[in-house]
Design a protein around this motif. Sequence first.
Motif, short mmCIF file in Angstrom:
data_model
loop_
_atom_site.label_atom_id
_atom_site.label_comp_id
_atom_site.label_asym_id
_atom_site.label_seq_id
_atom_site.Cartn_x
_atom_site.Cartn_y
_atom_site.Cartn_z
N GLY A 98 -13.75 3.57 -4.14
CA GLY A 98 -13.81 4.95 -3.68
C GLY A 98 -14.15 5.06 -2.21
N THR A 99 -15.12 4.27 -1.75
CA THR A 99 -15.55 4.34 -0.35
C THR A 99 -15.61 2.98 0.32
N THR A 100 -15.34 1.92 -0.42
CA THR A 100 -15.45 0.58 0.14
C THR A 100 -14.23 -0.26 -0.19
N LEU A 101 -14.04 -1.29 0.61
CA LEU A 101 -13.03 -2.31 0.36
C LEU A 101 -13.75 -3.58 -0.04
N LYS A 102 -13.41 -4.11 -1.20
CA LYS A 102 -13.92 -5.42 -1.60
C LYS A 102 -12.79 -6.42 -1.47
N LEU A 103 -13.11 -7.57 -0.95
CA LEU A 103 -12.12 -8.61 -0.72
C LEU A 103 -12.63 -9.93 -1.29
N GLY A 104 -11.77 -10.64 -1.99
CA GLY A 104 -12.13 -11.95 -2.50
C GLY A 104 -11.03 -12.96 -2.23
N GLU A 151 -17.77 -7.03 1.05
CA GLU A 151 -17.56 -5.60 0.85
C GLU A 151 -17.79 -4.90 2.18
N VAL A 152 -16.84 -4.04 2.56
CA VAL A 152 -16.96 -3.31 3.82
C VAL A 152 -16.63 -1.84 3.58
N PRO A 153 -17.30 -0.94 4.31
CA PRO A 153 -17.00 0.49 4.15
C PRO A 153 -15.63 0.83 4.73
N LEU A 154 -14.98 1.82 4.12
CA LEU A 154 -13.71 2.31 4.63
C LEU A 154 -13.92 3.63 5.35
N THR A 155 -13.21 3.84 6.43
CA THR A 155 -13.33 5.09 7.16
C THR A 155 -12.62 6.20 6.39
N SER A 156 -12.98 7.44 6.70
CA SER A 156 -12.36 8.58 6.02
C SER A 156 -10.87 8.66 6.32
#
Length: 309
Positions: A10-16, A28-33
Amino acid sequence: MRTVAIDLGGTTLKLGVVEDRALVSHLEVPLTSEFHLDQVEAVVRDQLDGASVDSVGIAVPGIVDAGGTHLVAAHGKYSALHRVNLSEWSQTVFGSPAVVENDARAALMGEVADGVAAGASDVVLLALGTGVGTAAMIDGRLVRGRHGHAGVLNGHVTVAIDGHRCPCGNIGCAETLASTWALRQAVSAGELEPGPALADRLVRHGAIGVRDIVETRHEPASASLLERFYGVWAAVLVTQCHSFDPDVVVVTGGVMRSADLILPELRRRVHDRLWSSSFRPPLVTPEDPATSVLRGVAALASRNNEGHV
């Protein structure tokens, strides 16, 4: 084999990054609006540090097309991605087409692949987060339905026939009563009068979530809300069990860090409400819910790359 797993939350990008079926790194990093795929590309390239990619999996919080290439609909989320062919985008930027899947289905797949439901072939999942996500597997196959909507919309089962209209269009959905977004909406509308401890969290953080309710349950207002959440979540689980008759129920999401409190209460309510002759399945929680989606979508991408259906 190196697989990149991308979870658009919803508000973050998770990468593996998965190598030989093992998750070797994740962040995990936040995503901009103002979301744009360039953000995702930059994070992935930084994490790979020049390494090649064999397969890519992308999880999205909504309905995906039958071919597993793009997001069809996600109410209030990622409107810029609707109908964008993410498989082709991945081919262009990473040299490998992506498998695109609903995030709850991916989480279920992750737990069946090597998690708390390993070895099970009939499983349902309830994900408690910003919304209420669900997924189902019958006889070892993810339930998708003719139009891709099956199994993933039990968070939108009607639990209050005179309730609020949900952004999905239905009335009185489980999500409108027992989710983080609904809780924050109630606070904004002045419909919630929090106790001192909960109010303090609201002032300090600017928002509250379901875990805040759990952790301040000693206050009457929080206790009342938690009672409602339990009732709604149990209703969703009973509906899933009646619909899919699973051997195992996976309950996941950030709030399940309090699984020692929540899981026994949900188990009691679900087992009490099920049809008299229904199997009473065990309720289990992943050791690390944050990686379920990544592991699952990586498993799907690897299977696709190897030619499995």
